[in-house]
Design a protein around this motif. Sequence first.
Motif, PDB file in Angstrom:
ATOM      1  N   ASN A 170      85.403  30.259  -6.782  1.00  0.00           N
ATOM      2  CA  ASN A 170      85.058  28.846  -6.951  1.00  0.00           C
ATOM      3  C   ASN A 170      85.316  28.049  -5.683  1.00  0.00           C
ATOM      4  N   ASN A 239      85.045  23.964 -14.979  1.00  0.00           N
ATOM      5  CA  ASN A 239      86.372  23.938 -15.621  1.00  0.00           C
ATOM      6  C   ASN A 239      86.832  22.500 -15.773  1.00  0.00           C
ATOM      7  N   THR A 309      96.107  32.607 -18.193  1.00  0.00           N
ATOM      8  CA  THR A 309      97.486  32.444 -18.698  1.00  0.00           C
ATOM      9  C   THR A 309      97.549  31.372 -19.776  1.00  0.00           C
ATOM     10  N   THR A 310      96.501  30.569 -19.890  1.00  0.00           N
ATOM     11  CA  THR A 310      96.521  29.455 -20.860  1.00  0.00           C
ATOM     12  C   THR A 310      95.589  29.768 -22.032  1.00  0.00           C
TER      13      THR A 310
HETATM   14  C1  DTB Z   1      86.799  30.127 -13.737  1.00  0.00           C
HETATM   15  O1  DTB Z   1      86.049  29.327 -13.153  1.00  0.00           O
HETATM   16  N1  DTB Z   1      87.666  29.769 -14.667  1.00  0.00           N
HETATM   17  C2  DTB Z   1      88.423  30.926 -15.139  1.00  0.00           C
HETATM   18  C3  DTB Z   1      87.763  32.101 -14.365  1.00  0.00           C
HETATM   19  N2  DTB Z   1      86.834  31.435 -13.512  1.00  0.00           N
HETATM   20  C4  DTB Z   1      88.599  33.050 -13.656  1.00  0.00           C
HETATM   21  C5  DTB Z   1      89.886  30.768 -14.993  1.00  0.00           C
HETATM   22  C6  DTB Z   1      90.467  29.581 -15.724  1.00  0.00           C
HETATM   23  C7  DTB Z   1      91.943  29.613 -15.608  1.00  0.00           C
HETATM   24  C8  DTB Z   1      92.628  28.539 -16.402  1.00  0.00           C
HETATM   25  C9  DTB Z   1      94.104  28.574 -16.226  1.00  0.00           C
HETATM   26  C10 DTB Z   1      94.772  29.818 -16.707  1.00  0.00           C
HETATM   27  O2  DTB Z   1      94.494  30.284 -17.843  1.00  0.00           O
HETATM   28  O3  DTB Z   1      95.636  30.330 -15.995  1.00  0.00           O
END
Ligand code: DTB
Length: 344
Positions: A170, A239, A309-310
Amino acid sequence: MNAPHTVALHRPTAAIKERLDATWPLADVLALFELPFNELMFRAQQAHRTHFPDGDVELATLLSIKTGGCEEDCGYCPQAARYDTGVEAKKILDIDTVLDAARQAKANGATRFCMGAAWRSPKERDMAKVEEMVREVKALGMETCATLGMLEEGQAEQLKNAGLDFYNHNIDTAPDFYNNVISTREYQDRLDTLGRVRNAGLKVCCGGIVGMGETREQRAGLIAQLANLNPYPESVPVNHLVQVEGTPLHGLDPLDPLEFVRTIAVARITMPKARVRLSAGRRQLGEAVQAMCFMAGANSIFYGDKLLTTGNPEAEDDRALLAKLGLKTRSATLESAPKEACGC
Ligand code: DTB
Ligand code: SAM
Ligand code: SF4
């Protein structure tokens, strides 16, 4: 105004209309954001129906193959070692754990499996393990995606040879907001990795995060950067910041949900053939806002009860929401799916 970056071609045009082979000056993207809401939604629907007549929604499941302990300082990220977020650093997963998760994702209806690692960039010793994961997940008949950080010369080719379909990297935000969020790597580093990914023949998954305290003009700047990549990405994850306690961005005023819907609509209009993915933050958005996002042209979601992680909505709740909205999911065979050509 944003300074043009090396992979963004700028050719001024005046009218705001669908332009398959043209570029998007920042002013035109901002003008889309400023349209009356219904007018923006109407234009987004037109673009969506033209390029995705089936109107299906893609289900992509994420797995964190290497969690936490990351040396970078991305201000939104719970996996950065320097922030006290309660995320424990773990070793890379073994192949069987990854394959079990991929089989489960496939059985639940996901067509794409995305493997994410909390790395600045993969080390050579990691590459062999990731290549094996990609090869084996591909052999299950799923589309493969990986997000491992910055790639050096040759690494994108290694992943392509292992059977990788998409690489996610990204740009996160507009160039003129970027330094407010990250200091350990430059915007141009990200564009360089995207160039390597393209040159290796991989499909590009590239998007960003909104709700980090940026202005509307900076949200337009993010979309303009993405739309002006030549060609634009096949997959565009949008996101909504998940605010995690311990990260510098925790405690910000949340973004107006209608502004998030507008961002999706503008992404759809400016990148009409891309899969626009409603990504992190869906739990906080609720059903009504998500429904508006689908109307605005989102046609992919992260599917499964966890992001990296979330949390993410439960798969069962997502199936119920899609059924309630009469939205079908992208076929597992992929054959009936719309052709996702590049935007060149
Ligand atoms: C993206 O654009 N969003 C995803 C994936 N690509 C890898 C990741 C979101 C992560 C949100 C925080 C977490 O869960 O750690
Ligand atoms: N470490 C690799 C990298 O940064 O390139 C890959 C994984 S990283 C977690 C992938 C993307 O997840 C980030 O670029 C960012 O866009 C998104 N992300 C991370 N934390 C987030 C958060 N709290 N809210 C929303 N998106 C987030
Ligand atoms: Fe590390 Fe990626 Fe998180 Fe940045 S977004 S801290 S590179 S895991």
